[in-house]
Design an enzyme around this catalytic site. Sequence first.
Site, PDB file in Angstrom:
ATOM      1  N   GLU A 188      16.654 -17.040  38.720  1.00 40.02           N
ATOM      2  CA  GLU A 188      17.618 -17.962  39.328  1.00 40.02           C
ATOM      3  C   GLU A 188      18.468 -17.294  40.405  1.00 40.02           C
ATOM      4  OE1 GLU A 188      16.952 -19.356  35.063  1.00 40.02           O
ATOM      5  OE2 GLU A 188      17.351 -17.424  36.075  1.00 40.02           O
ATOM      6  N   HIS A 210      34.882   0.741  55.990  1.00 34.98           N
ATOM      7  CA  HIS A 210      33.929   1.703  55.432  1.00 34.98           C
ATOM      8  C   HIS A 210      33.282   2.479  56.584  1.00 34.98           C
ATOM      9  CE1 HIS A 210      34.387  -1.571  52.561  1.00 34.98           C
ATOM     10  NE2 HIS A 210      33.983  -0.752  51.603  1.00 34.98           N
ATOM     11  N   HIS A 234      33.800   6.423  52.039  1.00 32.73           N
ATOM     12  CA  HIS A 234      33.031   5.208  51.794  1.00 32.73           C
ATOM     13  C   HIS A 234      33.861   3.950  51.997  1.00 32.73           C
ATOM     14  CE1 HIS A 234      30.190   2.410  50.286  1.00 32.73           C
ATOM     15  NE2 HIS A 234      30.739   2.251  49.092  1.00 32.73           N
ATOM     16  N   HIS A 277      22.744 -24.060  25.983  1.00 33.37           N
ATOM     17  CA  HIS A 277      22.109 -24.791  27.078  1.00 33.37           C
ATOM     18  C   HIS A 277      22.872 -26.038  27.503  1.00 33.37           C
ATOM     19  CE1 HIS A 277      18.867 -22.046  26.418  1.00 33.37           C
ATOM     20  NE2 HIS A 277      18.048 -22.676  27.234  1.00 33.37           N
TER      21      HIS A 277
END
Length: 667
Positions: free
Chosen positions: A414, A30, A265, A476
């Site tokens: 998280e 890049h 890029h 869960h």
Amino acid sequence: MENSKDIEKLAIDTVRVLSADAVQKANSGHPGTAMALAPMGHVLWSKFLNYNPKNPDWANRDRFILSAGHACILQYSFLYLTGYDLSLDDIKQFRQLNSKTAGHPEYGLAPGVDVTTGPLGQGFANGVGFAIAQKHLAARYNKPGFDLFSYNIYAITSDGDMMEGVTSEAASLAGHLQLGNLIYLYDDNHISIEGSTDIAFNEDVSARFRAYGWQVQEVNDVNDTHALELALINAKSETQKPSLIRVRSLIAYGSPNKSGTAGSHGSPLGADEIKLVKQFFGFDPEKSFNVPDEVIKYYHEKGAKGEGKEEKWNKLFADYKAKYPELAAEYEAAFKGELPAGWADKLPVFKGSDPKMATRQASGKVLNAIAPALPNLIGGAADLAPSTETNLKEYTSFTSEDRHGRNFHFGIREHAMGSALNGMSLTKGLLPFGATFLQFADYMRPPIRLAAIMKISPIFVYTHDSIGLGEDGTTHQPIEHLSTLRAIPNVTVIRPADANETSHAWRVAIEKKGGPTVLIFTRQGLPILDQDKYGKASDLEKGAYIVSEGSKGPDLILLATGSEVSLIMQAQEKLEAEGISTRVVSMPSWELFEKQDAAYKEKILPKASRKRLAVEMASPMGWHKYTTDEGDMLGMTTFGESAPAEDLYKHFGFTVENVVARAKALL
């Protein structure tokens, strides 16, 4: 080159051309961002960053994070030019096998790289962990006249970083904690791989970060080095808020045909375009990797100043050591990764006569027993400390007002928690842990994987580990999570069977070096295996051990982890009563077992004993290695259900009767 502006321009342009050459030679990379941000890198490495190329691990150095890791040739160029142990040949070997200069920055590979970045947003969030760690170290060790830990965390981020969700979580946390030691430069170049960012991203990033509680400044042209310097001075002066400096740049600046386009890029510019770039900057178009001697001399002089800065700090620390010998000794040992003598003596021992206890509860008791002996043990949860039992009860919380606190409230973030733990772990002297439910380990896979790649040792704590959590249901109840965590190289997964195994699981995790540990605990209560009657829980460190031997040479071996060990213990009683000699093996960690020698493995799982049944309330993937083609595995091949745990055990076959039936079927 007597004029300082002339040498600065030559130095910056040298980095642009060098970056383009390296990507071109590799035929991969890049180039555009590195070419555009050479002025930003120049200002940082020549005027702001405190670093010592001769000692990349100097404790009070500023940390630098290239969150836009795809632009790593920019960082490599400055590390080479300022005198780190990185040569021009290393630059020429960019992205090649066994090179120090990998395709994204890798901690432990190139000197001066403070963290492995690549997945966008991770570096941004790692920096929040670095900043937390600096504040905590300063609170514990700094004294009047002894500002030992005063460093800042600098980062270069990109449009891609700003789009990633982990960045939002981390930025919110940083603003809440008022981490004024964070100074981030945002390369606002409006280009991503698919083209202009307008196709997917047009929010007001500055307003967003002000809402997070950050100081925000804007520099309209990255080539205006004076404006960059003023913004960085302002950022260093703002100690109550993290700082974001939004900088406009033109990707592939200097490329006549590819500047401002996505074509620069993620791909080399091409041989013809490289020549035009060199002509634009006044370099010989026929020469590659042309680094003028005066540029090397200029940057080496900038880098050499770091030796004096570290010498001054070393003198300060020596004086500190004379006045505060105990604190100094504590820090020196922690910095080296040494643990206090006798700390493991604090590990609790549980009796077989004690009531049933969930391993998450046992974990909480272990943490609180050892915390006084391990002052660098810090951590928290993603808004689940009461459920994960990870609160250190005798200690305060880390807040914007109390940097001494050892309990961290990461919030329901998280993603950011995992990444912050990595930054904390990379700060030598700390033992960080973070907790949530096992189901949400998926939100943390990138930082777990990166910790494994970096060979660092944060502790990831996951509770509510199976269908045993009951009524919360399919969303869960983790099923595939154990197998997917075990699939990550260099991660040690431990699922203890009872309170005593939990105690030793923490011992192993704290002593572990060279990779992260994942501790997995139950919500439901489990019987405590009598240490006078059954195998010793201390053998958890070997990954698997014989808990209960059969009446003679085993006709059958039952294997399990976690809560299922007590289940197969009950099944053993039934089988022995029917004359079937049954060995029970607790196997809390496949990874630890695989490190044992062949003799130990043969002792636990003899090759001649191929009738084996493994029991685990999770995906059966991977168990065949241990059960053999003459064995079987009782696991979960569907998602769970919402119901009381006992009903779920019966529904999915995790009963003594079914284990006995499956075992007898093998015979």
